[in-house]
Enzyme design. Structure first.
Site, PDB file in Angstrom:
ATOM      1  N   THR A 190     -18.867 -13.693  13.833  1.00 19.24           N
ATOM      2  CA  THR A 190     -20.328 -13.653  13.925  1.00 19.24           C
ATOM      3  C   THR A 190     -20.915 -12.313  13.475  1.00 19.24           C
ATOM      4  O   THR A 190     -22.143 -12.170  13.451  1.00 19.24           O
ATOM      5  CB  THR A 190     -20.779 -13.901  15.370  1.00 19.24           C
ATOM      6  OG1 THR A 190     -20.232 -12.873  16.216  1.00 19.24           O
ATOM      7  CG2 THR A 190     -20.323 -15.263  15.864  1.00 19.24           C
ATOM      8  N   LYS A 191     -20.074 -11.336  13.131  1.00 22.39           N
ATOM      9  CA  LYS A 191     -20.563  -9.991  12.882  1.00 22.39           C
ATOM     10  C   LYS A 191     -21.228  -9.863  11.501  1.00 22.39           C
ATOM     11  O   LYS A 191     -21.093 -10.723  10.638  1.00 22.39           O
ATOM     12  CB  LYS A 191     -19.428  -8.974  13.028  1.00 22.39           C
ATOM     13  CG  LYS A 191     -18.866  -8.893  14.442  1.00 22.39           C
ATOM     14  CD  LYS A 191     -19.937  -8.492  15.452  1.00 22.39           C
ATOM     15  CE  LYS A 191     -19.371  -8.167  16.825  1.00 22.39           C
ATOM     16  NZ  LYS A 191     -18.856  -9.309  17.572  1.00 22.39           N
ATOM     17  N   ASN A 192     -21.911  -8.751  11.294  1.00 32.74           N
ATOM     18  CA  ASN A 192     -22.649  -8.522  10.049  1.00 32.74           C
ATOM     19  C   ASN A 192     -21.728  -8.505   8.838  1.00 32.74           C
ATOM     20  O   ASN A 192     -22.134  -8.841   7.726  1.00 32.74           O
ATOM     21  CB  ASN A 192     -23.422  -7.212  10.132  1.00 32.74           C
ATOM     22  CG  ASN A 192     -24.499  -7.231  11.199  1.00 32.74           C
ATOM     23  OD1 ASN A 192     -24.365  -7.911  12.216  1.00 32.74           O
ATOM     24  ND2 ASN A 192     -25.573  -6.494  10.986  1.00 32.74           N
TER      25      ASN A 192
END
Length: 398
Positions: A190-192
């Site tokens: 889910t991270k950038n």
């Protein structure tokens, strides 16, 4: 109402990522090797770090930081109650004691004033572990000053904070600070920037190199060094290390994602601006705060309910969003509410009034560069509709 469920934070994976992973699969070397090394160098260059170590999670990176600094049994580490449990677990894994403090009301990052008080009243404090929550940097200058006065290391949990800036300096960049300073990043799905799972530890070479040894069983040299042409099968083990290395398959994803990060970040900011424009005028809602001297990574869009203006609570609000096929979440259940830490250290909500109050009214809205304009509009319409349908009795009478 949407016909399909809108995932909270899907990754943005394109053909270039797929092609690079396929090239790695066909290269004959898929575990830690050249691509992992290239990713470390590219990442260090991007954030301005003096050195970097690619690992299999941000949790591993924080654990390695503690191990490399020799923090262990009898030591204490000051951190925040408003974080994911892995931040505090790694302290426990080292048999050190986590000392939790409350947070600032606007950013929900740890309160430097409470850090100072905790350091003064606690024996054996060896480090401060701030969390750059939701991508908004913690107030680092006061934290560095506290660490300097008391001779403490600073280990930053930057799982949310790529690419964030504090007073013009990118989180993870080298800093003029006379105590040990290491920074942990996450590349979870889910991270950038994502490698599926994965993480990075940045800091000065004299700390990164022992962390590297800890990350590979404490061996004197890794498999790539042993098996490539000119390598030797001989090795020594000098530490009781871990298995925390990042394989080339993940690094291949990371190299491509890093090239696309600036563009993906622009899209995040576009979505944040649309949310702010829609929700800012609604007196029932409080939108996220960004201090003037920082540039948030906007990993999470935190919406807070003004409960006195609504007849619906946070949990019901999220249920209503789900009913409308909109994914939402809560970041995070404070550490002081989790059974293990509550019982082990005798923690209670009364000790953390700000974190407890804000937890009870917060939710995280969908935010990903993979979301389309139509997705964003669906979120705006759903949130606005729930607010309109649930005015407080006080506001209705008024």
């Amino acid at each position: 109402m949407r016909s399909e469920y809108l995932n909270f934070a899907p990754p943005l994976i394109g053909d270039e990522e797929v092609a690079e992973v396929v090239r790695t699969l066909r290269s004959g070397w898929i575990t830690t090797g050249e691509r992992a090394h290239d990713f470390e160098e590219a990442f260090a260059d991007y954030v301005g770090a003096p050195a970097a170590l690619a690992v299999n999670s941000a949790t591993s990176a924080m654990h390695l930081a503690l191990a490399a600094l020799g923090i262990g049994e009898g030591d204490a580490v000051v951190s925040t109650t408003m974080t994911f449990t892995s931040t505090i677990h790694v302290i426990e894994h080292q048999r050190a004691r986590p000392v939790l403090v409350d947070v600032e009301a606007d950013t929900l990052n740890l309160d430097p004033n409470q850090v100072e008080a905790a350091v003064k009243r606690t024996k054996g404090v060896k480090a401060i572990l701030p969390v750059h929550l939701y991508g908004h940097p913690a107030d680092m200058n006061p934290i560095y000053e506290i660490a300097h006065r008391h001779g403490l290391a600073v280990i930053e949990d930057a799982a949310h904070a790529l690419p964030a800036r504090y007073q013009g300096r990118m989180i993870g960049a080298g800093v003029d600070f006379d105590q040990p300073n290491l920074v942990s990043f996450s590349f979870y799905a889910t991270k950038n920037l994502t490698t599926g799972e994965g993480g990075m530890l940045t800091g000065p070479p004299h700390l990164i190199e022992p962390a590297r040894m800890w990350s590979m069983h404490g061996m004197s040299h890794d498999a790539y060094d042993r098996y490539r042409s000119g390598g030797s099968w001989k090795y020594d083990v000098v530490l009781p290390g871990f298995k925390y290395n990042m394989p080339d398959l993940q690094a291949a994803l990371g190299l491509v994602q890093l090239k696309r990060l600036n563009a993906m970040q622009r899209r995040r900011r576009e979505i944040v601006a649309r949310y702010d424009d829609a929700f800012g005028p609604l007196q029932e809602l409080e939108t996220p705060y960004e201090r003037p001297h920082v540039e948030s990574a906007w990993h999470i869009y935190l919406l807070r309910l003004r409960r006195e203006r609504l007849r619906i609570n946070r949990d019901s609000f999220i249920a209503e969003l789900k009913h409308r096929n909109i994914g939402a979440s809560v970041h995070f259940i404070p550490i002081h509410q989790l059974s293990y830490y509550r019982h082990r250290y005798g923690l209670s909500p009364a000790q953390f009034p700000v974190a407890q109050r804000e937890f009870e009214r917060m939710l995280s809205l969908p935010l990903s560069p993979a979301h389309s304009d139509e997705d964003v509009e669906d979120v705006i319409q759903a949130v606005s509709e729930i607010v309109r349908q649930n005015p407080s009795r006080m506001r209705t009478v008024a």
